[in-house]
Design an enzyme around this catalytic site. Structure first.
Site, PDB file in Angstrom:
ATOM      1  N   LYS A 192       0.911  -1.351  -0.063  1.00 19.17           N
ATOM      2  CA  LYS A 192      -0.072  -0.169   0.120  1.00 19.17           C
ATOM      3  C   LYS A 192       0.807   0.937   0.145  1.00 19.17           C
ATOM      4  O   LYS A 192       1.491   1.375   1.140  1.00 19.17           O
ATOM      5  CB  LYS A 192      -0.931  -0.194   1.241  1.00 19.17           C
ATOM      6  CG  LYS A 192      -2.254   0.800   1.283  1.00 19.17           C
ATOM      7  CD  LYS A 192      -2.299   1.735   0.497  1.00 19.17           C
ATOM      8  CE  LYS A 192      -2.176   3.119   1.827  1.00 19.17           C
ATOM      9  NZ  LYS A 192      -1.892   4.492   1.251  1.00 19.17           N
ATOM     10  N   GLU A 267       8.807   0.706  11.295  1.00 16.67           N
ATOM     11  CA  GLU A 267       9.956   1.823  11.140  1.00 16.67           C
ATOM     12  C   GLU A 267       9.391   2.911  11.245  1.00 16.67           C
ATOM     13  O   GLU A 267       8.583   3.360  10.142  1.00 16.67           O
ATOM     14  CB  GLU A 267      10.484   1.440   9.927  1.00 16.67           C
ATOM     15  CG  GLU A 267      11.150   0.310   9.426  1.00 16.67           C
ATOM     16  CD  GLU A 267      12.358  -0.260  10.416  1.00 16.67           C
ATOM     17  OE1 GLU A 267      12.832   0.787  11.164  1.00 16.67           O
ATOM     18  OE2 GLU A 267      12.834  -1.216  10.384  1.00 16.67           O
ATOM     19  N   CYS A 301      13.891   9.689   7.131  1.00 19.26           N
ATOM     20  CA  CYS A 301      13.425   9.500   8.588  1.00 19.26           C
ATOM     21  C   CYS A 301      14.587   9.615   9.397  1.00 19.26           C
ATOM     22  O   CYS A 301      14.341   9.802  10.765  1.00 19.26           O
ATOM     23  CB  CYS A 301      12.684   8.289   8.896  1.00 19.26           C
ATOM     24  SG  CYS A 301      13.798   6.740   7.835  1.00 19.26           S
ATOM     25  N   GLU A 398       9.182  16.119  15.445  1.00 15.76           N
ATOM     26  CA  GLU A 398       9.730  15.966  14.163  1.00 15.76           C
ATOM     27  C   GLU A 398       9.133  16.694  13.191  1.00 15.76           C
ATOM     28  O   GLU A 398       7.769  17.042  12.962  1.00 15.76           O
ATOM     29  CB  GLU A 398       9.312  14.310  13.562  1.00 15.76           C
ATOM     30  CG  GLU A 398      10.160  13.866  12.399  1.00 15.76           C
ATOM     31  CD  GLU A 398       9.601  12.679  12.003  1.00 15.76           C
ATOM     32  OE1 GLU A 398       8.303  12.509  11.988  1.00 15.76           O
ATOM     33  OE2 GLU A 398      10.555  11.833  11.591  1.00 15.76           O
TER      34      GLU A 398
HETATM   35  P1  NDP Z   1       2.173   8.391   7.557  1.00 18.59           P
HETATM   36  O1  NDP Z   1       2.219   7.635   8.889  1.00 18.59           O
HETATM   37  O2  NDP Z   1       1.084   9.480   7.368  1.00 18.59           O
HETATM   38  O3  NDP Z   1       1.778   7.284   6.246  1.00 18.59           O
HETATM   39  C1  NDP Z   1       2.637   6.071   6.026  1.00 18.59           C
HETATM   40  C2  NDP Z   1       1.667   5.161   5.214  1.00 18.59           C
HETATM   41  O4  NDP Z   1       0.644   4.681   6.079  1.00 18.59           O
HETATM   42  C3  NDP Z   1       0.823   5.814   4.046  1.00 18.59           C
HETATM   43  O5  NDP Z   1       0.920   4.725   3.001  1.00 18.59           O
HETATM   44  C4  NDP Z   1      -0.428   6.215   4.419  1.00 18.59           C
HETATM   45  O6  NDP Z   1      -1.474   6.128   3.661  1.00 18.59           O
HETATM   46  C5  NDP Z   1      -0.753   4.896   5.331  1.00 18.59           C
HETATM   47  N1  NDP Z   1      -1.656   5.010   6.457  1.00 18.59           N
HETATM   48  C6  NDP Z   1      -2.305   6.145   6.821  1.00 18.59           C
HETATM   49  N2  NDP Z   1      -3.409   5.756   7.667  1.00 18.59           N
HETATM   50  C7  NDP Z   1      -3.235   4.473   7.600  1.00 18.59           C
HETATM   51  C8  NDP Z   1      -4.065   3.531   8.751  1.00 18.59           C
HETATM   52  N3  NDP Z   1      -5.048   3.943   9.694  1.00 18.59           N
HETATM   53  N4  NDP Z   1      -3.776   2.105   8.556  1.00 18.59           N
HETATM   54  C9  NDP Z   1      -2.808   1.861   7.516  1.00 18.59           C
HETATM   55  N5  NDP Z   1      -2.183   2.716   7.002  1.00 18.59           N
HETATM   56  C10 NDP Z   1      -2.151   4.009   7.141  1.00 18.59           C
HETATM   57  O7  NDP Z   1       3.809   8.637   7.120  1.00 18.59           O
HETATM   58  P2  NDP Z   1       4.178   9.724   5.704  1.00 18.59           P
HETATM   59  O8  NDP Z   1       3.645   9.062   4.539  1.00 18.59           O
HETATM   60  O9  NDP Z   1       3.524  11.256   6.035  1.00 18.59           O
HETATM   61  O10 NDP Z   1       5.661   9.533   6.146  1.00 18.59           O
HETATM   62  C11 NDP Z   1       6.370  10.492   6.773  1.00 18.59           C
HETATM   63  C12 NDP Z   1       6.706   9.600   8.169  1.00 18.59           C
HETATM   64  O11 NDP Z   1       7.194   8.509   8.104  1.00 18.59           O
HETATM   65  C13 NDP Z   1       7.451  10.457   9.063  1.00 18.59           C
HETATM   66  O12 NDP Z   1       7.139  10.436  10.338  1.00 18.59           O
HETATM   67  C14 NDP Z   1       8.823   9.770   8.953  1.00 18.59           C
HETATM   68  O13 NDP Z   1       9.764   9.784  10.056  1.00 18.59           O
HETATM   69  C15 NDP Z   1       8.432   8.182   8.729  1.00 18.59           C
HETATM   70  N6  NDP Z   1       9.332   7.571   8.136  1.00 18.59           N
HETATM   71  C16 NDP Z   1      10.149   6.415   8.937  1.00 18.59           C
HETATM   72  C17 NDP Z   1      11.124   5.661   8.281  1.00 18.59           C
HETATM   73  C18 NDP Z   1      11.768   4.808   8.818  1.00 18.59           C
HETATM   74  O14 NDP Z   1      12.354   3.932   8.323  1.00 18.59           O
HETATM   75  N7  NDP Z   1      11.666   4.526  10.282  1.00 18.59           N
HETATM   76  C19 NDP Z   1      11.445   5.822   6.778  1.00 18.59           C
HETATM   77  C20 NDP Z   1      10.737   7.006   6.265  1.00 18.59           C
HETATM   78  C21 NDP Z   1       9.652   7.836   6.715  1.00 18.59           C
HETATM   79  P3  NDP Z   1      -1.843   7.554   2.921  1.00 18.59           P
HETATM   80  O15 NDP Z   1      -0.748   8.271   2.460  1.00 18.59           O
HETATM   81  O16 NDP Z   1      -2.953   7.240   2.139  1.00 18.59           O
HETATM   82  O17 NDP Z   1      -2.583   8.218   4.284  1.00 18.59           O
END
Ligand code: NDP
Length: 494
Positions: A192, A267, A301, A398
């Site tokens: 997804k 992650e 991240c 963050e």
């Molecule tokens: P989000 O947590 O908003 O979204 C991540 C994914 O989860 C998207 O595909 C999103 O879909 C999906 N999602 C949203 N709501 C739900 C739900 N209720 N159930 C299941 N899936 C859901 O993160 P961002 O995309 O905004 O990315 C930024 C964040 O990711 C930052 O906080 C960053 O630190 C973290 N990150 C961590 C990494 C690591 O390796 N530790 C690496 C990269 C980023 P949709 O877009 O449709 O909402």
């Protein structure tokens, strides 16, 4: 300065109707249409038709059917398919890099070097695990009463269908980490993507079909995470969720998944620190800060957001950093000379604008930047802020953007204690010419990965993941095996 021309195949791809990819087939969605916005212009570059809940379930059914045969495929055959996919991504490097840049605002150079080249490297690394994911033979101590003997061995068996939920910042590479790890272990996958970056993974899935991956092994379902996430996780065929994203969403995913007995890898983000010891020159510190904090507009991240500097050097470091940040080449991410493109989406721009306004209200000092750039698109100035204290919001929340928080320390030991007081622990770095001292700090910094004189570099051989509130589990190295396989013991009397 000028933007590179788009390849004809990129234009043709963007003009297509996009949706989902299930069972090696493009599947139009339920009729709910999302725009894909180019963050450099704020204009739509494509649309996609989001999956319905029934289609999400169909993807899981398809992945489950595929799992039954994929798990039986000789492991070296699975590995050789991953190698073919690596070669295919290398061949289509420019096409995928351009599509990714159009959707995410990542500079074209980063799309090529990180999204594509690194994905190829990770695919080849994981392919190399094929045939090496083994159990053990065990000594058994049961008593023998009539000459019978016992032996036992363990096997590593794939857990089943993996639901991989990925963010927008490195949509290809992060998905590849999960797809490659799952597939080499014998699992199948439903990915997804973020609704902001839905396109490149659709193309990757098509390319996987061209490479010969059987139907259902790699599926891509697009749409709003809040709607599709619970459906994917709740499906009985979902054995494991591998999530990368924000802390809040990750915690919600964790609650949903564990309540249903599903395995989870998280992650998540955090608030990463970089500690500069006093033996370095001002320029060495500035070089380190640029590397640690501002790559991909800070939307990494593992990037550092809190910079701890010696009190007698902080003024000089911030003065030199201001010059460097103010001379950063900001512009079209399709221009090969651009060092900094736009933020990836409007929500991200609004979040950063709000956090910098809070910093001003709290008395933090804006050294440079701190403003939205005019002229269209989601551009934000590279920003350095000297925080008023460790209690400033910017030391805790963050930003996930080009906003560094700077704080002076008198005593590096106290700085270490403050860094470790964070509830998060994804990554940290310590910088010094005194390697002996730096290694001692690295042992005590509380983070899943600690870099010495470097920051943000990831290698497939080195496990990656967060401690404390920044995650559960590790990717890469041999650590992934535990996450994607179940250990089975077999005992034999003979
Ligand atoms: P989000 O947590 O908003 O979204 C991540 C994914 O989860 C998207 O595909 C999103 O879909 C999906 N999602 C949203 N709501 C739900 C739900 N209720 N159930 C299941 N899936 C859901 O993160 P961002 O995309 O905004 O990315 C930024 C964040 O990711 C930052 O906080 C960053 O630190 C973290 N990150 C961590 C990494 C690591 O390796 N530790 C690496 C990269 C980023 P949709 O877009 O449709 O909402």
């Amino acid at each position: 300065m000028s933007a590179i021309p788009l390849l004809p195949e990129v234009k043709a791809f963007l003009a297509r109707e996009h949706g989902n990819y299930i069972d090696n087939t493009s599947v139009a969605g339920s009729g709910v249409i999302f725009e894909v916005i180019n963050p450099a212009t704020g204009e739509s570059v494509a649309t996609f038709n989001a999956a319905s809940q029934q289609q999400a379930q169909h993807a899981l059914d398809s992945a489950h059917k595929a799992f039954m045969t994929w798990r039986e495929m000789p492991t070296l055959q699975r590995g050789s398919l991953l190698l073919k996919l690596a070669d295919k991504l290398a061949e289509k490097r420019e096409e995928l890099a351009q599509i990714e840049t159009l959707c995410s605002g990542k500079t074209i150079q980063l799309s090529r070097l990180l999204e594509l080249d690194q994905s190829v490297t990770f695919l080849r690394y994981f392919a190399g695990w094929a045939g090496k994911i083994n159990g053990e033979t065990l000594d058994v101590s049961l008593p023998s009463f009539a000459g019978e003997k016992y032996t036992a061995f363990t096997r590593r068996q794939p857990v089943g269908v993996v639901v991989a939920i990925v963010p927008w910042n490195f949509s290809i590479m992060i998905a590849v980490w999960k797809i490659a790890a799952a597939l080499v272990c014998g699992c199948s996958v439903v990915v997804k993507p973020s609704e902001y970056t839905p396109l490149t993974l659709l193309r990757l899935a098509e390319l996987a079909t061209e490479c010969g991956f059987p139907p259902g092994v790699i599926n891509v379902v697009n749409g709003a995470g809040s709607e599709l996430g619970p459906v994917l996780i709740g499906h009985e065929a979902c054995a494991k969720v591998s999530f990368t994203g924000s802390v809040a969403t990750g915690n919600a995913v964790n609650r949903t998944a564990t309540a249903q007995g599903k395995r989870v890898t998280l992650e998540l983000g955090g608030k990463n620190a970089a500690l500069f010891l006093n033996d370095l020159s001002v320029t060495e510190m500035v070089n380190g800060i640029m590397e640690a904090g501002y790559l991909n507009q800070g939307q990494i991240c593992a990037a550092a957001e809190c910079f701890w500097l010696p009190a007698d050097k902080i003024d000089a470091v911030l003065a030199e950093l201001k010059v460097r940040l103010n001379s950063t080449v900001i512009g079209s991410p399709l221009d090969e000379t651009t060092a900094m493109g736009p933020l990836a989406n409007l929500a991200q721009l609004e979040k950063i604008t709000q956090l910098v306004a809070t910093a001003r209200d709290e008395g933090d000092e804006i050294i440079c930047g701190g403003e939205v750039l005019s002229g269209g698109g989601y551009f934000y100035q590279p920003t350095a802020i000297r925080v008023a204290s460790v209690d400033s919001t910017l030391m805790k929340e963050e930003t996930f953007g080009p906003v560094g928080s700077f704080i002076a320390y008198e005593d590096a030991e106290q700085a270490l204690q403050c860094i470790n007081a964070s509830p998060y622990g994804l990554a940290a770095s310590v910088w010094s010419r005194n390697i002996s001292l730096a290694l001692r700090f690295s042992e005590r910094l509380e983070a899943g990965i600690v870099w010495v004189n470097m920051h943000t570099f990831l290698d497939p051989a080195v496990p990656f993941g967060g401690s404390k509130g920044s995650g559960i589990g590790r990717e890469f190295g041999s650590a992934f095996i535990e996450d994607y396989t179940e250990l089975k013991s077999i005992m034999i009397r003979y």
